[in-house]
Design a protein around this motif. Structure first.
Motif, short mmCIF file in Angstrom:
data_model
loop_
_atom_site.label_atom_id
_atom_site.label_comp_id
_atom_site.label_asym_id
_atom_site.label_seq_id
_atom_site.Cartn_x
_atom_site.Cartn_y
_atom_site.Cartn_z
N ASN A 1 -2.48 8.63 3.79
CA ASN A 1 -2.01 7.75 2.70
C ASN A 1 -2.94 7.83 1.50
O ASN A 1 -2.51 7.97 0.37
CB ASN A 1 -1.97 6.29 3.17
CG ASN A 1 -0.64 5.96 3.83
OD1 ASN A 1 0.29 6.78 3.78
ND2 ASN A 1 -0.55 4.80 4.44
N LEU B 1 1.78 2.27 8.09
CA LEU B 1 0.87 1.12 8.20
C LEU B 1 1.28 0.19 9.34
O LEU B 1 0.42 -0.40 10.01
CB LEU B 1 0.83 0.34 6.88
CG LEU B 1 0.11 1.05 5.72
CD1 LEU B 1 0.08 0.17 4.49
CD2 LEU B 1 -1.31 1.44 6.11
N SER C 1 5.15 3.51 -4.91
CA SER C 1 5.59 4.72 -4.22
C SER C 1 7.07 4.97 -4.47
O SER C 1 7.51 6.11 -4.63
CB SER C 1 5.38 4.61 -2.72
OG SER C 1 4.46 3.66 -2.40
N ARG D 1 7.81 -0.51 1.80
CA ARG D 1 7.16 0.49 0.96
C ARG D 1 6.69 -0.16 -0.33
O ARG D 1 7.31 -1.09 -0.83
CB ARG D 1 8.13 1.64 0.62
CG ARG D 1 8.65 2.34 1.87
CD ARG D 1 9.02 3.77 1.56
NE ARG D 1 7.87 4.55 1.18
CZ ARG D 1 7.88 5.53 0.29
NH1 ARG D 1 9.02 5.84 -0.33
NH2 ARG D 1 6.79 6.20 0.00
P1 ADP Z 1 4.70 5.32 3.53
O1 ADP Z 1 3.40 5.83 3.03
O2 ADP Z 1 5.39 6.29 4.42
O3 ADP Z 1 5.57 4.75 2.48
P2 ADP Z 1 3.08 3.38 4.92
O4 ADP Z 1 3.45 2.34 5.89
O5 ADP Z 1 2.03 4.34 5.30
O6 ADP Z 1 4.42 4.11 4.52
O7 ADP Z 1 2.66 2.65 3.61
C1 ADP Z 1 3.45 1.61 3.12
C2 ADP Z 1 3.23 1.47 1.64
O8 ADP Z 1 1.89 1.06 1.40
C3 ADP Z 1 3.37 2.76 0.91
O9 ADP Z 1 4.73 2.94 0.51
C4 ADP Z 1 2.47 2.57 -0.30
O10 ADP Z 1 3.17 1.91 -1.34
C5 ADP Z 1 1.42 1.63 0.18
N1 ADP Z 1 0.16 2.30 0.49
C6 ADP Z 1 -0.28 2.72 1.67
N2 ADP Z 1 -1.50 3.24 1.58
C7 ADP Z 1 -1.86 3.18 0.28
C8 ADP Z 1 -3.00 3.55 -0.48
N3 ADP Z 1 -4.06 4.10 0.09
N4 ADP Z 1 -2.98 3.32 -1.81
C9 ADP Z 1 -1.94 2.73 -2.37
N5 ADP Z 1 -0.82 2.34 -1.72
C10 ADP Z 1 -0.78 2.56 -0.42
#
Ligand code: ADP
Length: 513
Positions: free
Chosen positions: A404, A469, A457, A453
């Motif tokens: 991520n 997450l 993103s 999400r």
């Molecule tokens: P995905 O990355 O597949 O969308 P995740 O559950 O890993 O799903 O993350 C959920 C959301 O959290 C992501 O869509 C993103 O918006 C946010 N996110 C996760 N990690 C980060 C990070 N390191 N920096 C910024 N936003 C993050």
């Protein structure tokens, strides 16, 4: 069978009563001897009556009647002419002695009645207080074992004999006897449970017993009884004692019923949660899998049907999209399955003693090809203790966080492993810190939910499923730890995994293989 042998305590009490009776009569006689030259025989008799009143208030019924007779005999012997004999010469003295005896007996009757009432009032007050305290303690009890402990000590405090509490085993539907019990007691408990009624001395059933058998609960509105109680060495005429025992048992039965209800509610809630998760799972499969599958099928059929017509560049583009979409599908499926597995039970873990340094090393090696710019900087504290974890799952968690961070930022990412001491014990912390767009304040509460999400993103069209997450948090919680997110001052996010460390280690440092 009635138990007629005196216990050591009651023998000691009778001895004390005998001494008190002797003391009161001796004191009255001594006082009379001193006052004899100055006062009339009637006044002396009043001193003896006073001794009888005191005896009636302090002693039992039998002893105080004895005191009344002994007082009359003593007055006659020491003071009624002819003195120092048991004879009575004059009829007026005889009438006086007889009157004194009747008077002493009447006073005795009234005083001992008063004493009995006072004792009963005190006993009732003590019992009411006991019920009140028990109700408070039972409200905090959260397991049948805790209720059992509280009940046993309440019974032992209220009744002197042996008290037995047997709960009904929910699976076998048999009474759980605490120790090897006599057959009479076992039969009594079983019969009381079967008849759902109180049995024993003074109850109208099994009256020859010197015990009470009380069922825990009532058989109404489909309710089941929770067990039965046996209170031994009781008297059939002790109605208030029996009422107290019944009140105590009904309070315990209510508490056990409450526990049973909340366990059933918890099970129903878990089932509802499981079904909800399955629903989410199906919805996700139908929505998230369909699009990449359609791309894969489209690209593959184009390659198959128009193989000769397509240029090399187009073929390459179609193959790349197949690889990317298939990778995304694999990722999505793996995360979804992991989430369902972890939500259903913690037994999905295969824990072993692991070195966090080695886990970090394997994760970094695995995601090397994502980190072409070598942006991940790791800092692991020296001589860390081993952790008892599922290495595959912890690698997946740290890998997800690093992927991520690589996905959402172009700057350096710090991976820091350290130890933290809290009031509850020592924890190992694994932090992934980046300087990316961070997570908006409003998203903090839901960002760990499945399929959630971040807004940035979605807007940037960044590929993802919103499961990473959720899986990470489920893994942390399955290990008894936690995963939290902190917004960094100056921008960026800091994801911190905290794993509790167990005190004992498989071997002491330096001994490690
Ligand atoms: P995905 O990355 O597949 O969308 P995740 O559950 O890993 O799903 O993350 C959920 C959301 O959290 C992501 O869509 C993103 O918006 C946010 N996110 C996760 N990690 C980060 C990070 N390191 N920096 C910024 N936003 C993050």
């Amino acid at each position: 069978m009635k138990n007629t042998a005196l216990s050591p305590e009651s023998r000691q009490q009778s001895l004390k009563d005998g001494f008190l009776l002797l003391f009161l009569l001796s004191a009255a006689t001594l006082a009379c001897l001193l006052l004899d030259p100055y006062v009339s025989l009637t006044s002396l008799s009043m001193l003896y009556v006073l001794a009888v009143v005191l005896a009636s208030y302090k002693l039992g019924r039998r002893e105080s009647v004895l005191a009344a007779f002994a007082a009359v005999v003593a007055l006659n012997f020491f003071f009624v002419p002819p003195r120092w004999t048991f004879q009575v010469e004059r009829s007026e003295h005889f009438i006086a002695l007889l009157t004194m005896l009747v008077l002493a007996l009447v006073i005795n009757h009234l005083a001992s009645g008063m004493r009995r009432e006072t004792e009963m009032a005190r006993l009732n007050e003590r019992r009411a207080r006991q019920l009140q305290n028990l109700a408070i303690a039972l409200a905090d009890a959260d397991t049948p074992q805790a209720v059992q402990r509280l009940t046993q000590s309440a019974l032992d405090a209220a009744f002197n004999g042996t008290n037995i509490l047997a709960l009904l085993d929910a699976d076998t539907k048999e009474l759980d006897f605490p120790t090897a019990l006599s057959h009479v007691v076992q039969d009594g408990l079983r019969c009381c449970l079967k008849e759902a009624a109180i049995l024993g001395a003074g109850t109208g059933r099994w009256t020859e017993l010197d015990a009470w058998y009380i069922p825990l609960g009532e058989q109404r509105q489909g309710r089941e009884l929770s067990g039965a109680v046996c209170i031994q060495t009781v008297a059939g005429d002790d109605e208030s004692g029996r009422e107290h025992a019944v009140a105590l048992c009904s309070m315990v039965a209510q508490s056990l019923w409450r526990l049973r209800l909340s366990a059933a509610m918890q099970a129903a809630q878990n089932e509802a949660q499981r079904q909800q998760l399955q629903g989410i799972f199906l919805a996700a499969i139908s929505h998230d899998l369909r699009t990449p599958l359609a791309v894969v099928v489209g690209a593959a059929s184009a390659l198959q049907l128009q193989h000769d017509k397509l240029s090399m560049l187009e073929k390459q583009r179609l193959l790349t999209s197949i690889v990317n979409e298939a990778g995304h599908l694999a990722n999505l499926t793996e995360n979804t399955l992991q989430l369902v597995r972890l939500s259903n039970s913690t037994q999905a873990l295969t824990r072993d003693w692991e070195s966090m340094e080695e886990i970090i090393g394997s994760v970094l090696a695995r995601i090397k090809h994502y980190d072409s710019g070598r942006r991940i900087v790791s800092k692991v504290q020296y001589s860390l203790p081993l952790v008892r974890v599922d290495a595959v799952l912890i690698s997946q968690l740290i890998g997800n966080l690093l992927e991520n961070a690589l996905k959402y930022t172009d700057a350096t990412i710090h991976l820091v492993v350290s130890l933290e001491t809290q009031a509850t014990g020592e924890n190992m912390l694994v932090a992934v810190k980046d300087r990316g767009p961070g997570i908006a304040e409003v998203e903090l509460a839901t960002i760990f939910d499945a399929y959630s999400r971040g807004d940035h993103s979605e807007r940037s069209g960044q590929r993802g499923s919103g499961l990473g997450l959720a899986v990470c948090r489920a893994i942390a919680q399955a290990h008894g730890g936690s995963l939290i997110l902190r917004r960094r001052s100056g921008g960026g996010s800091s994801f911190i995994l905290s794993l509790p460390l167990t005190l004992e280690q498989p071997f002491t440092l330096g001994e490690q293989p």
